[in-house]
Design an enzyme around this catalytic site. Structure first.
Site, PDB file in Angstrom:
ATOM      1  N   PRO A   1       7.768  -6.112   1.717  1.00  0.00           N
ATOM      2  CA  PRO A   1       8.423  -6.695   2.890  1.00  0.00           C
ATOM      3  C   PRO A   1       7.979  -8.148   3.021  1.00  0.00           C
ATOM      4  CG  PRO A   1       6.553  -5.341   3.577  1.00  0.00           C
ATOM      5  CD  PRO A   1       6.646  -5.235   2.072  1.00  0.00           C
ATOM      6  N   MET A   2       8.941  -9.052   3.166  1.00  0.00           N
ATOM      7  CA  MET A   2       8.568 -10.472   3.342  1.00  0.00           C
ATOM      8  C   MET A   2       9.480 -11.112   4.386  1.00  0.00           C
ATOM      9  SD  MET A   2       7.531 -11.924  -0.421  1.00  0.00           S
ATOM     10  CE  MET A   2       8.862 -11.191  -1.343  1.00  0.00           C
ATOM     11  N   ALA A   3       8.851 -11.557   5.482  1.00  0.00           N
ATOM     12  CA  ALA A   3       9.599 -12.207   6.553  1.00  0.00           C
ATOM     13  C   ALA A   3      10.276 -13.459   5.999  1.00  0.00           C
ATOM     14  CB  ALA A   3       8.647 -12.576   7.689  1.00  0.00           C
TER      15      ALA A   3
ATOM     16  N   GLN B   1      10.323  -1.938   8.390  1.00  0.00           N
ATOM     17  CA  GLN B   1       8.977  -2.167   8.936  1.00  0.00           C
ATOM     18  C   GLN B   1       9.062  -2.703  10.366  1.00  0.00           C
ATOM     19  OE1 GLN B   1       6.269  -5.585   7.961  1.00  0.00           O
ATOM     20  NE2 GLN B   1       5.112  -4.007   6.894  1.00  0.00           N
TER      21      GLN B   1
ATOM     22  N   CYS C   1      -0.066  -8.277   9.435  1.00  0.00           N
ATOM     23  CA  CYS C   1       0.385  -9.661   9.618  1.00  0.00           C
ATOM     24  C   CYS C   1      -0.747 -10.515  10.196  1.00  0.00           C
ATOM     25  CB  CYS C   1       1.607  -9.716  10.523  1.00  0.00           C
ATOM     26  SG  CYS C   1       2.178 -11.409  10.745  1.00  0.00           S
TER      27      CYS C   1
ATOM     28  N   LYS D   1       1.215  -0.431   6.547  1.00  0.00           N
ATOM     29  CA  LYS D   1       0.788  -1.477   5.601  1.00  0.00           C
ATOM     30  C   LYS D   1      -0.293  -2.322   6.273  1.00  0.00           C
ATOM     31  CE  LYS D   1       2.578  -5.090   2.538  1.00  0.00           C
ATOM     32  NZ  LYS D   1       2.203  -6.352   3.201  1.00  0.00           N
TER      33      LYS D   1
ATOM     34  N   ARG E   1       5.583 -12.075  -3.830  1.00  0.00           N
ATOM     35  CA  ARG E   1       5.905 -13.462  -4.191  1.00  0.00           C
ATOM     36  C   ARG E   1       6.473 -13.599  -5.597  1.00  0.00           C
ATOM     37  NH1 ARG E   1       0.192 -15.631  -2.682  1.00  0.00           N
ATOM     38  NH2 ARG E   1      -0.211 -13.525  -3.460  1.00  0.00           N
TER      39      ARG E   1
HETATM   40  C1  FMN Z   1       6.802 -15.227   2.795  1.00  0.00           C
HETATM   41  C2  FMN Z   1       6.046 -13.936   3.003  1.00  0.00           C
HETATM   42  C3  FMN Z   1       6.387 -13.115   4.053  1.00  0.00           C
HETATM   43  C4  FMN Z   1       5.714 -11.909   4.268  1.00  0.00           C
HETATM   44  N1  FMN Z   1       6.118 -11.079   5.267  1.00  0.00           N
HETATM   45  C5  FMN Z   1       5.555  -9.842   5.386  1.00  0.00           C
HETATM   46  C6  FMN Z   1       6.069  -8.907   6.339  1.00  0.00           C
HETATM   47  O1  FMN Z   1       7.053  -9.157   7.050  1.00  0.00           O
HETATM   48  N2  FMN Z   1       5.435  -7.705   6.420  1.00  0.00           N
HETATM   49  C7  FMN Z   1       4.365  -7.377   5.627  1.00  0.00           C
HETATM   50  O2  FMN Z   1       3.832  -6.284   5.742  1.00  0.00           O
HETATM   51  N3  FMN Z   1       3.883  -8.237   4.711  1.00  0.00           N
HETATM   52  C8  FMN Z   1       4.471  -9.453   4.567  1.00  0.00           C
HETATM   53  N4  FMN Z   1       4.024 -10.296   3.578  1.00  0.00           N
HETATM   54  C9  FMN Z   1       2.948  -9.844   2.666  1.00  0.00           C
HETATM   55  C10 FMN Z   1       3.544  -9.208   1.396  1.00  0.00           C
HETATM   56  O3  FMN Z   1       4.260  -8.035   1.705  1.00  0.00           O
HETATM   57  C11 FMN Z   1       2.450  -8.883   0.363  1.00  0.00           C
HETATM   58  O4  FMN Z   1       1.582  -7.918   0.889  1.00  0.00           O
HETATM   59  C12 FMN Z   1       1.646 -10.122  -0.037  1.00  0.00           C
HETATM   60  O5  FMN Z   1       2.502 -11.231  -0.275  1.00  0.00           O
HETATM   61  C13 FMN Z   1       0.798  -9.880  -1.289  1.00  0.00           C
HETATM   62  O6  FMN Z   1       1.602  -9.505  -2.364  1.00  0.00           O
HETATM   63  P1  FMN Z   1       2.079 -10.533  -3.533  1.00  0.00           P
HETATM   64  O7  FMN Z   1       0.856 -11.141  -4.130  1.00  0.00           O
HETATM   65  O8  FMN Z   1       2.845  -9.648  -4.474  1.00  0.00           O
HETATM   66  O9  FMN Z   1       2.933 -11.561  -2.881  1.00  0.00           O
HETATM   67  C14 FMN Z   1       4.663 -11.525   3.394  1.00  0.00           C
HETATM   68  C15 FMN Z   1       4.319 -12.376   2.340  1.00  0.00           C
HETATM   69  C16 FMN Z   1       4.992 -13.563   2.129  1.00  0.00           C
HETATM   70  C17 FMN Z   1       4.609 -14.435   0.968  1.00  0.00           C
END
Ligand code: FMN
Length: 353
Positions: free
Chosen positions: A24-26, A78, A108, A147, A233
């Protein structure tokens, strides 16, 4: 030993067809992103965090996040909030919207969220965190997942105390991003903590953080015992990372890149309307066209163009063969009119789609 990422597993009662989960990514995880993630191998996709207060107040933009496509399942929506009654009601709305799993955000790190007692701050208030999980798990028949980060402070091991209690309270699965909230995205994810959490709980654990290749996915799965890896990412503007993690080719052709970007643009316009989509898409140009795929000034040029039609024309001029790849993609996609819409969702916010 090579772990098969196509193995199915159960999250509560929901069968997940693969061990790769799209994070999930905002500001990123729109439907177009989730659909693409599924096409490239994700067994489970997640919405971005949706505000329980926004759901409660029937905020138009918030309700837009609850739009579920027929081809997205299984999907987790979520939610984040700090009030058990409001969380329970939001969970019922999310269920009505068609989600398969309700995911709760206890990770978050952003001040705007933590100062309301939501997100990662719940790791410092295990009693309240448990009340929230109990309320949500009691409100819907769907599996509820949580999460979380490792804790608020650097070096914190709080997730190991809170995690098992959340399971007792009704969580059917836990996802751990083992960085502290203070760390934001600096340093690296310490997956030795993920391994410790796996040993403590008898529900599936998903490992999130720094998984960006097949080799990394294999090593995280093997060393932690997690049921799945979550990728965030690395997949931004780069579904080919998912393909590579699943064991396929890493590098797309220029035509593939442009065709996927054009499809993403069109789907995003349908989802958000052209005005919002134009702003939303700007960060994606660099993500798709970077990584040495196109010269840097090309992205700058696109960002400055006044309309999405002109962006499309410019992209097709740079890779004319993309037209045929796009046609093939469009032929293969399911009918978008199959989307589930809540009765209470105003159709106007979807730009007519
Ligand atoms: C731009 C962005 C937005 C994110 N938004 C959320 C979110 O809405 N909910 C959440 O649980 N995690 C959010 N995350 C965290 C990611 O889900 C993930 O746990 C974190 O980026 C680590 O994983 P990665 O190294 O594969 O990016 C966000 C991360 C990024 C970079």
């Amino acid at each position: 030993m090579n772990i098969d990422l196509r193995d199915h597993w159960l999250l509560g009662s929901v069968e997940i067809p693969g061990r790769l989960v799209l994070a999930p990514m905002a500001g990123v995880s729109v439907q177009a992103f989730r659909r693409q993630g599924r096409r490239y191998g994700a067994g489970l996709v997640c919405s971005e965090m949706v505000s329980v207060a926004g759901i409660q107040h029937r905020n138009e933009r918030t309700l837009g996040y609850l739009r579920v496509g027929a081809d997205e399942h299984p999907l987790a929506i979520q939610i984040f909030g700090s009030d058990p009654v409001a969380m329970a009601e939001a969970a019922r709305m999310v269920e009505a919207a068609g989600t398969d799993i309700v995911d709760m955000n206890f990770g978050c790190p952003v001040k705007k969220v933590t100062k309301t007692g939501a997100g990662a701050s719940l790791l410092d208030d295990a009693d309240q965190a448990c009340r929230l999980v109990e309320a949500v798990a009691g409100a819907v028949p769907l599996p509820v997942s949580v999460k979380m980060r490792r804790g608020v402070e650097n070096g914190s091991r709080r997730c190991l105390e809170v995690g098992p209690r959340l399971v007792e309270a009704g969580a059917a699965s836990l996802t751990l991003h083992p960085r502290s909230a203070k760390q934001m995205y600096s340093g690296s994810a310490d997956h030795s903590l993920t391994a410790e959490l796996v040993a403590l709980v008898d529900v599936p654990v998903i490992a999130s953080g720094d998984v960006d290749s097949h080799a990394k996915a294999q090593s995280v799965l093997a060393t932690t015992g997690a049921v799945a890896v979550m990728v965030g990412r690395a997949a931004q503007g780069n579904p080919w990372a998912l393909r590579e993690i699943m064991g396929g080719d890493a590098e797309p052709s220029r035509e593939e890149v442009v065709a996927e970007l054009l499809l993403f643009m069109r789907e995003t316009v349908r989802e958000l309307g052209s005005e919002r989509a134009a702003g939303f898409l700007k960060k994606f140009y660099g993500w798709y066209l970077g990584r040495g795929r196109f010269p840097r000034p090309f992205k700058q040029e696109l960002v400055l163009l006044p309309s999405l039609d002109e962006v499309e024309t410019r992209l097709l001029a740079a890779a004319p063969g993309a037209r045929f790849v796009l046609e093939r993609l469009l032929d293969e996609l399911p009918d978008p009119t199959q989307d589930i819409l809540l009765d209470s969702l105003p159709i106007s916010i979807y730009g007519g789609g």
